[in-house]
Scaffold this motif. Sequence first.
Motif, PDB file in Angstrom:
ATOM      1  N   LEU A  19       0.833  -1.209   0.000  1.00  0.00           N
ATOM      2  CA  LEU A  19       0.000   0.000   0.000  1.00  0.00           C
ATOM      3  C   LEU A  19       0.870   1.262   0.000  1.00  0.00           C
ATOM      4  O   LEU A  19       0.556   2.257  -0.681  1.00  0.00           O
ATOM      5  CB  LEU A  19      -0.907  -0.021   1.222  1.00  0.00           C
ATOM      6  CG  LEU A  19      -1.982   1.071   1.308  1.00  0.00           C
ATOM      7  CD1 LEU A  19      -2.937   0.979   0.133  1.00  0.00           C
ATOM      8  CD2 LEU A  19      -2.744   0.960   2.626  1.00  0.00           C
ATOM      9  N   HIS A  22       2.309   1.572  -3.421  1.00  0.00           N
ATOM     10  CA  HIS A  22       1.224   1.901  -4.327  1.00  0.00           C
ATOM     11  C   HIS A  22       0.887   3.388  -4.269  1.00  0.00           C
ATOM     12  O   HIS A  22       0.785   4.067  -5.304  1.00  0.00           O
ATOM     13  CB  HIS A  22       0.003   1.054  -3.970  1.00  0.00           C
ATOM     14  CG  HIS A  22      -1.096   1.119  -4.976  1.00  0.00           C
ATOM     15  ND1 HIS A  22      -2.248   0.386  -4.867  1.00  0.00           N
ATOM     16  CD2 HIS A  22      -1.243   1.830  -6.127  1.00  0.00           C
ATOM     17  CE1 HIS A  22      -3.041   0.632  -5.884  1.00  0.00           C
ATOM     18  NE2 HIS A  22      -2.445   1.504  -6.666  1.00  0.00           N
ATOM     19  N   LEU A  23       0.725   3.894  -3.070  1.00  0.00           N
ATOM     20  CA  LEU A  23       0.278   5.269  -2.916  1.00  0.00           C
ATOM     21  C   LEU A  23       1.400   6.285  -3.121  1.00  0.00           C
ATOM     22  O   LEU A  23       1.184   7.358  -3.688  1.00  0.00           O
ATOM     23  CB  LEU A  23      -0.340   5.460  -1.529  1.00  0.00           C
ATOM     24  CG  LEU A  23      -1.621   4.660  -1.251  1.00  0.00           C
ATOM     25  CD1 LEU A  23      -2.086   4.900   0.176  1.00  0.00           C
ATOM     26  CD2 LEU A  23      -2.718   5.048  -2.239  1.00  0.00           C
ATOM     27  N   TRP A  52      -1.576   1.977 -11.434  1.00  0.00           N
ATOM     28  CA  TRP A  52      -2.104   2.369 -10.126  1.00  0.00           C
ATOM     29  C   TRP A  52      -3.509   1.805  -9.916  1.00  0.00           C
ATOM     30  O   TRP A  52      -3.856   1.330  -8.840  1.00  0.00           O
ATOM     31  CB  TRP A  52      -2.114   3.889 -10.065  1.00  0.00           C
ATOM     32  CG  TRP A  52      -2.355   4.479  -8.708  1.00  0.00           C
ATOM     33  CD1 TRP A  52      -1.424   4.727  -7.751  1.00  0.00           C
ATOM     34  CD2 TRP A  52      -3.606   4.908  -8.168  1.00  0.00           C
ATOM     35  NE1 TRP A  52      -2.006   5.289  -6.638  1.00  0.00           N
ATOM     36  CE2 TRP A  52      -3.355   5.410  -6.869  1.00  0.00           C
ATOM     37  CE3 TRP A  52      -4.909   4.920  -8.647  1.00  0.00           C
ATOM     38  CZ2 TRP A  52      -4.358   5.910  -6.055  1.00  0.00           C
ATOM     39  CZ3 TRP A  52      -5.918   5.422  -7.839  1.00  0.00           C
ATOM     40  CH2 TRP A  52      -5.645   5.915  -6.561  1.00  0.00           C
ATOM     41  N   LEU A  53      -4.318   1.843 -10.974  1.00  0.00           N
ATOM     42  CA  LEU A  53      -5.685   1.324 -10.885  1.00  0.00           C
ATOM     43  C   LEU A  53      -5.714  -0.212 -10.859  1.00  0.00           C
ATOM     44  O   LEU A  53      -6.489  -0.812 -10.120  1.00  0.00           O
ATOM     45  CB  LEU A  53      -6.519   1.841 -12.076  1.00  0.00           C
ATOM     46  CG  LEU A  53      -6.732   3.366 -12.124  1.00  0.00           C
ATOM     47  CD1 LEU A  53      -7.443   3.755 -13.415  1.00  0.00           C
ATOM     48  CD2 LEU A  53      -7.541   3.817 -10.917  1.00  0.00           C
ATOM     49  N   TRP A  56      -4.820  -2.106  -7.498  1.00  0.00           N
ATOM     50  CA  TRP A  56      -5.777  -2.128  -6.389  1.00  0.00           C
ATOM     51  C   TRP A  56      -6.399  -3.511  -6.206  1.00  0.00           C
ATOM     52  O   TRP A  56      -6.758  -3.899  -5.094  1.00  0.00           O
ATOM     53  CB  TRP A  56      -6.882  -1.093  -6.636  1.00  0.00           C
ATOM     54  CG  TRP A  56      -6.559   0.285  -6.183  1.00  0.00           C
ATOM     55  CD1 TRP A  56      -6.443   1.390  -6.955  1.00  0.00           C
ATOM     56  CD2 TRP A  56      -6.276   0.712  -4.850  1.00  0.00           C
ATOM     57  NE1 TRP A  56      -6.111   2.494  -6.200  1.00  0.00           N
ATOM     58  CE2 TRP A  56      -6.002   2.107  -4.892  1.00  0.00           C
ATOM     59  CE3 TRP A  56      -6.200   0.073  -3.621  1.00  0.00           C
ATOM     60  CZ2 TRP A  56      -5.679   2.860  -3.768  1.00  0.00           C
ATOM     61  CZ3 TRP A  56      -5.878   0.826  -2.494  1.00  0.00           C
ATOM     62  CH2 TRP A  56      -5.627   2.195  -2.569  1.00  0.00           C
ATOM     63  N   SER A  57      -6.560  -4.258  -7.286  1.00  0.00           N
ATOM     64  CA  SER A  57      -7.218  -5.571  -7.189  1.00  0.00           C
ATOM     65  C   SER A  57      -6.311  -6.642  -6.604  1.00  0.00           C
ATOM     66  O   SER A  57      -6.746  -7.788  -6.435  1.00  0.00           O
ATOM     67  CB  SER A  57      -7.707  -6.014  -8.571  1.00  0.00           C
ATOM     68  OG  SER A  57      -6.614  -6.139  -9.471  1.00  0.00           O
ATOM     69  N   TYR A  59      -4.959  -6.566  -3.584  1.00  0.00           N
ATOM     70  CA  TYR A  59      -5.027  -6.632  -2.125  1.00  0.00           C
ATOM     71  C   TYR A  59      -6.063  -7.662  -1.675  1.00  0.00           C
ATOM     72  O   TYR A  59      -7.118  -7.827  -2.300  1.00  0.00           O
ATOM     73  CB  TYR A  59      -5.403  -5.266  -1.549  1.00  0.00           C
ATOM     74  CG  TYR A  59      -4.355  -4.210  -1.781  1.00  0.00           C
ATOM     75  CD1 TYR A  59      -3.208  -4.162  -0.989  1.00  0.00           C
ATOM     76  CD2 TYR A  59      -4.513  -3.270  -2.795  1.00  0.00           C
ATOM     77  CE1 TYR A  59      -2.244  -3.190  -1.209  1.00  0.00           C
ATOM     78  CE2 TYR A  59      -3.547  -2.297  -3.018  1.00  0.00           C
ATOM     79  CZ  TYR A  59      -2.414  -2.261  -2.228  1.00  0.00           C
ATOM     80  OH  TYR A  59      -1.457  -1.313  -2.446  1.00  0.00           O
ATOM     81  N   TRP A  87      -0.706  -8.544  -0.518  1.00  0.00           N
ATOM     82  CA  TRP A  87      -0.859  -8.140  -1.914  1.00  0.00           C
ATOM     83  C   TRP A  87      -0.261  -9.235  -2.786  1.00  0.00           C
ATOM     84  O   TRP A  87       0.854  -9.720  -2.540  1.00  0.00           O
ATOM     85  CB  TRP A  87      -0.141  -6.823  -2.176  1.00  0.00           C
ATOM     86  CG  TRP A  87      -0.377  -6.303  -3.570  1.00  0.00           C
ATOM     87  CD1 TRP A  87      -1.361  -5.484  -3.980  1.00  0.00           C
ATOM     88  CD2 TRP A  87       0.428  -6.571  -4.726  1.00  0.00           C
ATOM     89  NE1 TRP A  87      -1.262  -5.223  -5.329  1.00  0.00           N
ATOM     90  CE2 TRP A  87      -0.159  -5.889  -5.818  1.00  0.00           C
ATOM     91  CE3 TRP A  87       1.577  -7.336  -4.961  1.00  0.00           C
ATOM     92  CZ2 TRP A  87       0.365  -5.936  -7.107  1.00  0.00           C
ATOM     93  CZ3 TRP A  87       2.099  -7.389  -6.250  1.00  0.00           C
ATOM     94  CH2 TRP A  87       1.499  -6.690  -7.302  1.00  0.00           C
ATOM     95  N   PRO A  90      -2.281  -9.016  -9.220  1.00  0.00           N
ATOM     96  CA  PRO A  90      -3.643  -8.498  -9.391  1.00  0.00           C
ATOM     97  C   PRO A  90      -4.460  -9.236 -10.445  1.00  0.00           C
ATOM     98  O   PRO A  90      -5.685  -9.104 -10.479  1.00  0.00           O
ATOM     99  CB  PRO A  90      -3.415  -7.035  -9.794  1.00  0.00           C
ATOM    100  CG  PRO A  90      -2.042  -6.994 -10.353  1.00  0.00           C
ATOM    101  CD  PRO A  90      -1.261  -8.022  -9.592  1.00  0.00           C
TER     102      PRO A  90
END
Length: 317
Positions: A19, A22-23, A52-53, A56-57, A59, A87, A90
């Motif tokens: 995270l 990611h951020l 980035w989008l 998210w999947s 996690y 994580w 994805p």
Amino acid sequence: MDTRELVYKGFKMNGFLALFLHLVVLTGAAVACFLSGFIALYIVGALCILAWLIFWSGYMQLEPNEARVMVFFGKYKGTFKETGFFWVNPFMDKKKLSLRARNLDVEPIKVNDKIGNPVLIGLVLVWKVKDTYKAMFEIDSQTIANTSTANGKEVTVGSTVGSRMNAFENFVRIQSDAALRQVAGQYAYDNNESEADELTLRSGGEEINEQLEQKLNERLAMAGIEILEARINYLAYAPEIAAVMLRRQQASAIISAREKIVEGAVSMVKMALDKLSDEEIVELDEERKAAMVSNLLVVLCADEAAQPVVNTGTLHH
């Protein structure tokens, strides 16, 4: 093809570290590209936003007694059971399952016992998912979980963990009906029409429950489901013969009571005759003894109180 449950050994990362990357990293890279003023870096920034989008999947969070079946473009990669926040890839399809024990109260069903009498029998059982591979891929649980019936029409309800577990429960319910019919058909309801020492549904108790549990585990092994406990919680004659069977039980009780009364009466008559003879109160021939025995048995075995009769004649008249 290997059909066993495997432990997931693919790449995984601590969810909080992922995270942060990611951020901070991706967001910073995207912002830096757009602030640079170069077209090529705009493209890189757009790709960073897309990544980035997508990321998210990746996690996922697991609590105790939960599992994730990991599928990568249709290929089974193992089952993830480690608790915490992680994580992973994805693009991995993470199908969530509950490994916790669940209760199922099966409504009473009508079956024929060994003799052919229709009886109502129900059971309660405790079950859980044991093999996640078989549960997900050996039975068509996903199709059942994705659809349900509403007003006679099939509608989509999604593929959440709740719908999957409901699909498993429906599978367990149907198989439990079949196992219950099989076990109940091997025994008589009670020993009124069978041998006195023969095992019956009423007297079987733990032995019947153990056989039921064994039959259920044999049927549900293909689905990766384990029965922890199975018990018969309802047993009765079907309504169409319940009244007749009740009268038969009442008749049996009356006969048993009469046997006890007659046994006691005979014992009392014998004691009376022995007492009269030992103390030489009166001398009775065989005919008079038979009459006395008859009178005493009538008095002792009658349902109503005896009415006294005064004899004003002699013993023989």
